[in-house]
Scaffold this motif. Structure first.
Motif, PDB file in Angstrom:
ATOM      1  N   MET A   1       0.844  -1.202   0.000  1.00  0.00           N
ATOM      2  CA  MET A   1       0.000   0.000   0.000  1.00  0.00           C
ATOM      3  C   MET A   1       0.878   1.249   0.000  1.00  0.00           C
ATOM      4  SD  MET A   1      -2.950   1.201   2.703  1.00  0.00           S
ATOM      5  CE  MET A   1      -4.095  -0.062   2.124  1.00  0.00           C
ATOM      6  N   THR A   2       0.535   2.212  -0.825  1.00  0.00           N
ATOM      7  CA  THR A   2       1.280   3.461  -0.894  1.00  0.00           C
ATOM      8  C   THR A   2       1.195   4.214   0.434  1.00  0.00           C
ATOM      9  OG1 THR A   2       0.755   3.654  -3.246  1.00  0.00           O
ATOM     10  CG2 THR A   2       1.553   5.625  -2.147  1.00  0.00           C
ATOM     11  N   VAL A  29       1.969   3.561  -9.605  1.00  0.00           N
ATOM     12  CA  VAL A  29       1.822   3.349  -8.167  1.00  0.00           C
ATOM     13  C   VAL A  29       3.200   3.475  -7.530  1.00  0.00           C
ATOM     14  CG1 VAL A  29       1.144   1.719  -6.356  1.00  0.00           C
ATOM     15  CG2 VAL A  29      -0.157   1.811  -8.506  1.00  0.00           C
ATOM     16  N   LYS A  63      -7.524   7.412  -5.965  1.00  0.00           N
ATOM     17  CA  LYS A  63      -7.327   6.412  -4.923  1.00  0.00           C
ATOM     18  C   LYS A  63      -8.325   5.288  -5.120  1.00  0.00           C
ATOM     19  CE  LYS A  63      -6.764   5.837   0.069  1.00  0.00           C
ATOM     20  NZ  LYS A  63      -6.803   6.507   1.382  1.00  0.00           N
ATOM     21  N   ARG A  66      -5.143   1.295  -4.225  1.00  0.00           N
ATOM     22  CA  ARG A  66      -3.895   2.006  -3.995  1.00  0.00           C
ATOM     23  C   ARG A  66      -3.992   3.362  -4.690  1.00  0.00           C
ATOM     24  NH1 ARG A  66       1.126  -2.018  -5.030  1.00  0.00           N
ATOM     25  NH2 ARG A  66       2.119  -0.484  -3.671  1.00  0.00           N
TER      26      ARG A  66
END
Length: 239
Positions: A1-2, A29, A63, A66
């Motif tokens: 996850m960012t 991403v 969003k 991610r």
């Protein structure tokens, strides 16, 4: 996850990150980002990603599961280290307008018992929808005067995260509007304006904000329109 770093520091405009994945041909991403994705009535940031000898314009940020950065042209390969640069003027405008919207929501609740039902901000104007029958010219003048008094008071703005169960048990649900958040969100970000012991406003929000109300500038209400039964829209600009 960012890692959504804009939640911690809204003033950071340049950063380094690594491309973790590319979706399609133009959605990047990153492992971390300071780019704000569209959400909560606030538009996305724009800017650039640059590598050793190539620069990509970031035209949209969304969003999903991610955070995806939509770039102009073929995206950089996974593993590429890039430098992100955020459009400073656009970010700054969104920070000012979003903080002003919080003040407006609080004033409407205090003065008219009018709960905010929606909002949308841009770089040069914004509007807020609330549950109220109809504002007249005197009401609008009262609201505008109160807003600019709060701006002149240069109240501090701060944010922190809180477990949702604790937030629901300890904070005023009418002001924080926690009921508007999906049940899947178990940690909430709280934005407060004013004295730490007795803030003027305390709201669940994942947007970007200035650090004091004095940075907002003069608030000018430009009008109101009826939005269906018992709902009003208030338009405003910042000078």
């Amino acid at each position: 996850m960012t890692d959504a770093r804009y939640l911690d520091d809204a003033t950071r405009l340049t950063f380094e990150a690594t491309v973790e994945a590319v979706r399609g041909t133009d959605r990047v991403v990153l492992d971390q980002t300071y780019f704000y994705p569209t959400g909560g009535g606030q538009p996305n940031d724009t800017g650039t990603l640059s590598g050793t000898d190539t620069e990509w314009a970031v035209t949209d940020v969304v969003k999903r599961d991610r955070i995806e950065h939509v770039v102009d042209g073929d995206a950089p390969e996974p593993g590429t280290v890039v430098t992100g640069r955020i459009d400073a003027d656009r970010r700054r405008a969104h920070m000012r307008y979003h903080t002003a919207q919080h003040l407006l929501s609080a004033v409407l609740l205090d003065e008219f018992d009018a709960e905010t039902t929606g909002n949308q901000l841009y770089a040069d104007h914004a509007h807020l929808d609330c549950a109220y029958d109809r504002f007249d010219d005197e009401d609008l003048q009262t609201i505008e005067t109160r807003l600019n008094d709060l701006v002149a008071s240069d109240l501090p703005v701060r944010w922190y995260t809180l477990d949702r169960d604790e937030a629901e048990a300890t904070l005023d649900p009418e002001r924080t509007r926690l009921h508007l958040l999906p049940d899947s969100i178990r940690e909430v970000r709280i934005v407060e304006i004013g004295d730490e012991d007795d803030p003027f406003d305390r709201t669940a929000c994942a947007g970007t904000h200035v650090e004091s109300t004095g940075e907002i500038g003069t608030v000018v209400l430009t009008g109101r329109t009826t939005q269906g039964a018992s709902h009003e829209r208030v338009d405003f600009v910042l000078e």
